[in-house]
Design a protein around this motif. Structure first.
Motif, short mmCIF file in Angstrom:
data_model
loop_
_atom_site.label_atom_id
_atom_site.label_comp_id
_atom_site.label_asym_id
_atom_site.label_seq_id
_atom_site.Cartn_x
_atom_site.Cartn_y
_atom_site.Cartn_z
N ASP A 94 -58.72 -70.32 -96.32
CA ASP A 94 -57.94 -71.02 -97.39
C ASP A 94 -58.08 -70.13 -98.52
O ASP A 94 -58.95 -69.56 -98.96
N ARG A 95 -57.08 -70.50 -99.34
CA ARG A 95 -57.02 -69.84 -100.81
C ARG A 95 -58.25 -69.82 -101.60
O ARG A 95 -58.56 -69.09 -102.41
N SER A 96 -58.85 -71.16 -101.52
CA SER A 96 -59.83 -71.13 -102.52
C SER A 96 -61.32 -70.66 -102.12
O SER A 96 -62.04 -70.47 -103.05
N GLU A 97 -61.33 -69.93 -101.15
CA GLU A 97 -62.63 -69.48 -100.54
C GLU A 97 -62.48 -67.96 -100.84
O GLU A 97 -62.45 -67.28 -99.94
N LYS A 98 -62.52 -67.61 -101.89
CA LYS A 98 -61.92 -66.14 -102.22
C LYS A 98 -63.33 -65.18 -102.53
O LYS A 98 -64.12 -65.78 -103.42
N ILE A 99 -63.33 -64.05 -102.07
CA ILE A 99 -64.25 -63.15 -102.69
C ILE A 99 -63.42 -61.99 -103.46
O ILE A 99 -64.19 -61.45 -104.43
N ARG A 100 -62.11 -61.56 -103.29
CA ARG A 100 -61.39 -60.71 -103.99
C ARG A 100 -60.01 -61.08 -104.05
O ARG A 100 -59.34 -61.89 -103.17
N THR A 101 -59.49 -60.67 -105.25
CA THR A 101 -58.03 -61.20 -105.36
C THR A 101 -57.33 -59.83 -105.70
O THR A 101 -57.79 -59.02 -106.46
N TYR A 102 -56.15 -59.82 -104.96
CA TYR A 102 -55.32 -58.41 -105.43
C TYR A 102 -53.90 -59.12 -105.82
O TYR A 102 -53.22 -59.83 -105.44
N ASN A 103 -53.69 -58.81 -107.37
CA ASN A 103 -52.70 -59.44 -107.96
C ASN A 103 -51.73 -58.05 -108.34
O ASN A 103 -52.00 -57.31 -109.14
N TYR A 104 -50.58 -58.23 -107.60
CA TYR A 104 -49.78 -57.10 -107.63
C TYR A 104 -48.78 -57.24 -109.01
O TYR A 104 -48.82 -55.95 -109.40
N PRO A 105 -48.46 -58.44 -109.73
CA PRO A 105 -47.61 -58.43 -110.94
C PRO A 105 -48.56 -57.41 -112.04
O PRO A 105 -48.06 -56.86 -112.93
N GLN A 106 -49.92 -57.56 -111.93
CA GLN A 106 -50.75 -56.94 -113.00
C GLN A 106 -51.31 -55.79 -112.33
O GLN A 106 -52.38 -55.14 -113.12
N SER A 107 -51.06 -55.43 -111.18
CA SER A 107 -51.78 -54.23 -110.54
C SER A 107 -53.31 -54.10 -110.70
O SER A 107 -53.86 -53.31 -110.83
N ARG A 108 -53.85 -55.25 -110.30
CA ARG A 108 -55.04 -55.61 -110.77
C ARG A 108 -55.84 -55.99 -109.14
O ARG A 108 -55.20 -56.65 -108.52
N VAL A 109 -56.96 -55.60 -109.18
CA VAL A 109 -57.82 -55.93 -108.00
C VAL A 109 -59.12 -56.52 -108.66
O VAL A 109 -59.97 -55.88 -109.50
N THR A 110 -59.46 -57.75 -108.32
CA THR A 110 -60.94 -58.19 -108.70
C THR A 110 -61.90 -58.79 -107.54
O THR A 110 -61.36 -59.42 -106.79
N ASP A 111 -63.09 -58.15 -107.61
CA ASP A 111 -64.20 -58.74 -106.77
C ASP A 111 -65.06 -59.63 -107.40
O ASP A 111 -65.58 -59.60 -108.64
N HIS A 112 -64.79 -61.06 -107.10
CA HIS A 112 -65.36 -62.22 -107.89
C HIS A 112 -66.86 -62.24 -107.79
O HIS A 112 -67.67 -63.10 -108.54
#
Length: 366
Positions: free
Chosen positions: A304-322
């Motif tokens: 499910d989308r809510s259970e995330k450890i990391r997000t890959y955001n293409y519009p911002q060219s950003r990767v975030t490890d929560h």
């Protein structure tokens, strides 16, 4: 930080050298199981032993330099020795910090091969496409690190996406570098089929399962259903020509594993059995202790989308490890397999957390 114990560090160096001597013994090299055990232990100790050896040598050099500085009468020479002494003490301080982190107890699975499982979760076709992208990302990362791997399964779907891909990662660094990749990975991007330019959010789950040792579990052949079929997907030139692919179902647990990447049915069956053993051991661990149950839930999740450890955001060219509040704006490089900085930050954060936990567990004296 607790003070480093010189006697313990000498024992670590001596133990490492003894392991290297045993590994050159013809009786050991002829015993694959024993050689594997020693290789794994060597991998666990090598960095600690190297740091310990350097720490011990530098400590002696500092003492000798300090004695020379104390005895020196010439002002110019004394100043030079003071500068040298300062540099060595700075190096010694940094070395002590690195060694403290390296002495944090390692997981029991450290040094093992692992199964890296990538599965499309929430998001339909876009999730399947991102699963394909993660497969490529991890493959390129392993290639760049010189870590061997084999494709255990690769089940593609229409449009180029992947429903499930499993890599069997080989080597003493496999678990150490990949175990923190387990969890739900979220992607935010505009699909190629999106006419209005809206950002969609999809999820892919990644599981990391350590390979089981041969003596960890026994499987009753009567508990297995084995199906053979023609390979499909990315299986190579033998696809759809021979019934070489194997799927094994463990009936008591309903765990299903498969392998279709080898031309030989026998080889595919052997690989699938190794994967099944590892999954059964992981299941036993999960049921045996609350700790393992919690880790497994966090690792596999539901997609499910809510259970995330990391997000890959293409519009911002950003990767975030929560988990460690790590953010970088080099998504194109990350997706190209340049994961060293991110994985290094995760490993360091884990070691620091374990060290803090260990220090908190030590009762105060006074």
């Amino acid at each position: 930080m607790a003070e480093l114990n010189e006697q313990n560090l000498r024992a670590i160096v001596a133990s490492f050298r003894a392991i290297e001597e045993r590994m050159s013994d013809p009786l050991v090299t002829a015993d694959n199981k024993r050689l594997t055990e020693l290789s794994r232990e060597r991998a666990r100790l090598i960095k600690t032993a190297e740091l310990s050896d350097e720490w011990l040598r530098l400590k002696v050099q500092i003492m000798e330099c300090d004695a020379g500085w104390q005895a020196e009468k010439d002002a110019e020479m004394k100043a030079e020795l003071a500068q040298e002494l300062k540099a060595m003490r700075e190096r010694f301080g940094k070395l002590s910090e690195d060694l403290q982190l390296e002495l944090v107890p390692k997981d029991a699975d450290a040094g093992k091969n692992v199964y890296l499982e990538i599965r499309a979760g929430t998001g339909g076709d876009e999730a399947a496409l991102f699963a394909r992208d993660l497969f490529r990302m991890y493959s390129r990362y392993l290639d760049s690190e010189g870590i061997k791997y084999e494709v255990q399964e690769y089940n593609d779907v229409g449009g180029g996406g992947v429903k499930e891909a499993i890599l069997y990662v080989i080597g003493t660094q496999a678990y150490d570098l990949l175990h923190l990749e387990a969890g739900t990975h979220r992607v935010q991007r505009i699909p190629a089929t999106e006419a209005n330019g809206r950002i969609h959010t999809s999820a892919v789950t990644v599981s990391v399962i350590p390979e089981a040792d041969e003596d960890e579990i026994k499987i009753d052949p009567g508990d297995l259903r084995i199906d053979v079929f023609r390979s499909s997907g990315s299986g190579g030139q033998h696809v759809n020509k021979t019934e070489s692919a194997v799927r094994i179902t463990h009936l008591p647990t309903n765990i299903v594993v498969g392998c279709q990447e080898e031309k030989s049915q026998i080889k595919n069956r052997a690989k699938a059995m190794k994967a099944l053993m590892s999954k059964l051991v992981e299941k036993q661990r999960s049921e045996a202790a609350e700790k393992y149950a919690t880790e497994k839930k966090a690792q596999v999740g539901s997609g499910d989308r809510s259970e995330k450890i990391r997000t890959y955001n293409y519009p911002q060219s950003r990767v975030t490890d929560h988990r460690i509040n790590y953010t970088a704006h080099n998504l194109d490089q990350v997706m190209d397999g340049r994961l060293a900085d991110l994985i290094g930050a995760l490993v360091l954060a884990e070691r620091e957390a374990k060290m803090r936990a260990g220090e908190a567990a030590v009762p105060a004296t006074g």
